[in-house]
Design an enzyme around this catalytic site. Sequence first.
Site, short mmCIF file in Angstrom:
data_model
loop_
_atom_site.label_atom_id
_atom_site.label_comp_id
_atom_site.label_asym_id
_atom_site.label_seq_id
_atom_site.Cartn_x
_atom_site.Cartn_y
_atom_site.Cartn_z
N HIS A 45 11.58 48.25 42.95
CA HIS A 45 10.50 48.46 43.92
C HIS A 45 9.57 47.26 43.82
O HIS A 45 9.40 46.67 42.75
CB HIS A 45 9.75 49.74 43.53
CG HIS A 45 8.72 50.19 44.51
ND1 HIS A 45 7.48 49.60 44.60
CD2 HIS A 45 8.73 51.18 45.42
CE1 HIS A 45 6.77 50.21 45.54
NE2 HIS A 45 7.50 51.19 46.05
N ASP A 59 9.25 51.33 34.70
CA ASP A 59 8.55 51.85 35.88
C ASP A 59 9.08 53.26 36.10
O ASP A 59 10.18 53.45 36.62
CB ASP A 59 8.86 50.93 37.08
CG ASP A 59 8.45 51.55 38.41
OD1 ASP A 59 7.92 52.69 38.41
OD2 ASP A 59 8.68 50.89 39.44
N GLN A 109 9.49 57.10 39.67
CA GLN A 109 10.47 58.07 40.17
C GLN A 109 11.11 58.88 39.04
O GLN A 109 11.66 59.94 39.30
CB GLN A 109 11.57 57.36 40.97
CG GLN A 109 11.09 56.65 42.21
CD GLN A 109 10.48 57.59 43.26
OE1 GLN A 109 10.66 58.80 43.24
NE2 GLN A 109 9.74 57.01 44.20
N LYS A 112 3.12 61.24 42.86
CA LYS A 112 4.56 61.55 42.90
C LYS A 112 4.89 62.65 41.91
O LYS A 112 6.03 63.11 41.83
CB LYS A 112 5.38 60.30 42.57
CG LYS A 112 5.25 59.18 43.61
CD LYS A 112 6.12 58.01 43.23
CE LYS A 112 5.78 56.75 44.00
NZ LYS A 112 6.12 56.79 45.40
N CYS A 135 10.04 49.63 50.29
CA CYS A 135 9.39 48.65 49.41
C CYS A 135 10.37 48.09 48.39
O CYS A 135 10.02 47.88 47.21
CB CYS A 135 8.17 49.25 48.71
SG CYS A 135 6.90 49.78 49.86
N1 PLP Z 1 7.92 52.15 41.50
C1 PLP Z 1 8.75 52.94 42.17
C2 PLP Z 1 10.16 53.09 41.67
C3 PLP Z 1 8.32 53.62 43.31
O1 PLP Z 1 9.16 54.41 43.97
C4 PLP Z 1 6.99 53.44 43.75
C5 PLP Z 1 6.50 54.10 44.97
O2 PLP Z 1 7.24 54.50 45.82
C6 PLP Z 1 6.16 52.61 43.00
C7 PLP Z 1 6.64 51.97 41.89
C8 PLP Z 1 4.74 52.40 43.40
O3 PLP Z 1 4.04 53.59 43.23
P1 PLP Z 1 2.54 53.69 43.73
O4 PLP Z 1 2.58 53.47 45.21
O5 PLP Z 1 2.13 55.06 43.36
O6 PLP Z 1 1.78 52.64 43.03
#
Ligand code: PLP
Length: 467
Positions: free
Chosen positions: A140, A213, A216, A239, A381
């Site tokens: 992401h 990260d 998810q 999330k 993204c």
């Molecule tokens: N990392 C992953 C794998 C994600 O799916 C997302 C958001 O969809 C993020 C990071 C970023 O999360 P946030 O928008 O809550 O900062």
Amino acid sequence: MSSVSVSQDESFSVDEPLLPVSGGDLTVPLVDGGHTPYVNLDYAASAPCLRAVAARVEALLPYSASVHRGAGYASQVCTALFESAREDVRRFIGGRAGDSVVFTRNTTDAVNLLAHCLDHVDTGRPGQGAGGAVVFDVEHHANLLPWQRRPGFRCVPAAPSMAESLAALAAELRARPAALVAVTGASNVPGEVPPIAEIAELAHRHGARLFVDAAQLAPHRRIDMAADGIDYLAFSGHKLYAPFGAGALVGRPDWLDAAPGYLAGGGAVREVTVAGVDWADGPARHEAGTPNLPGVVALAAACRELSALPADRLRRHEERLRGELVEGLTALEGVRVHRIWTDVQDAVGVVTFSLPGHDPALVSACLAAEHGIGVRAGRFCAHPLLARLGVPEGAVRASIGVGSTAADVRRLVGALADYLRSGPRWTYVRRDGQWVPTPDERRLPGWVENIVGRQRVPVGAGTPCGH
Ligand code: PLP
């Protein structure tokens, strides 16, 4: 309508939500003038709030007062809740006793915070300064861009198999050491779960630390940072069945304490003169300004609720639903379910697919307007990953969670079967880069119209092409 078979050998039902969520009984308007129960299959973007979490926030609000700063009783209540939330979060992801738990706005904020700290790390390797981060090209943007703009950044192209990908990562680390390997805990596109403990071992063997990260992963799986050797981990409240606006970075305190405060301001300092600042140690160092107390309390409540589920119950609920979803999708002629790695079996409840020849944005607009089903279309993204998967134009993503049921999966598969058979049953036009049904008499809820006035639905919804 295409049906999905529910295997009978499981001792629990996926006909009911695993936990009650706010909005689980929402009814939404359809473009033909009817109404239908809403099918939320967009948990991966933002999950609905757990009812128990909403109740905790409701209980907190009468005590709203300053955190850390006030002598009053309500202020003491807020400070106690804020500080105890760190332990709920640490326990939830199996952090080590000495790990720092820093509250952030979300995962993006947490990764940027760690990247800021990395700028100040001395790896002890002469001539290498701080040392950069290494990632795979499946991340992401939140786990790509903060590293990409720093010295020493490298991106290893993921190979078709995880075994080859890990070999490529090892070769890269051998050729040029890195300070950090940053990897997704679960992909936000096909939901695949990389072997984290193995990657931690590989990173450590080459003198690097591991950041996961878990945006998810955390909503779907039990995590054990200590057992898996994860040095840093981040996730988002929105999330994880909490409201928007709070997330966390958890991990080893030495790097965090070596960097100046991430945000400069009140609460992050021991002493300030007009000439300089002595930063506080610990989480406060990076939490300048008044914190998002309701967000943090909600995040902690969500951690407790998920931790209280019997071991593996969440995983099994989602595995059943994911299995039925993938089975239903692959039974539809022409639907392609995307995967990154051939040898990664484990995946969370996030499934991305394409209907070749069909615009994913039109498919998602039709699912919403004609069927009351919320999915996401676009590039999620993760532009490099969508290019690697051969769908640079984007795809459709359906994602499930604790409020999802087999009926939700059946509604989606049935609606897609209908779409493939007959195409959209309404007229759609392109407006501002989105497909919108026309005519469209759907109205926003009355209480929302009282605030924002009468507006068309969708209101800037859909997916602008940069996402
Ligand atoms: N990392 C992953 C794998 C994600 O799916 C997302 C958001 O969809 C993020 C990071 C970023 O999360 P946030 O928008 O809550 O900062």
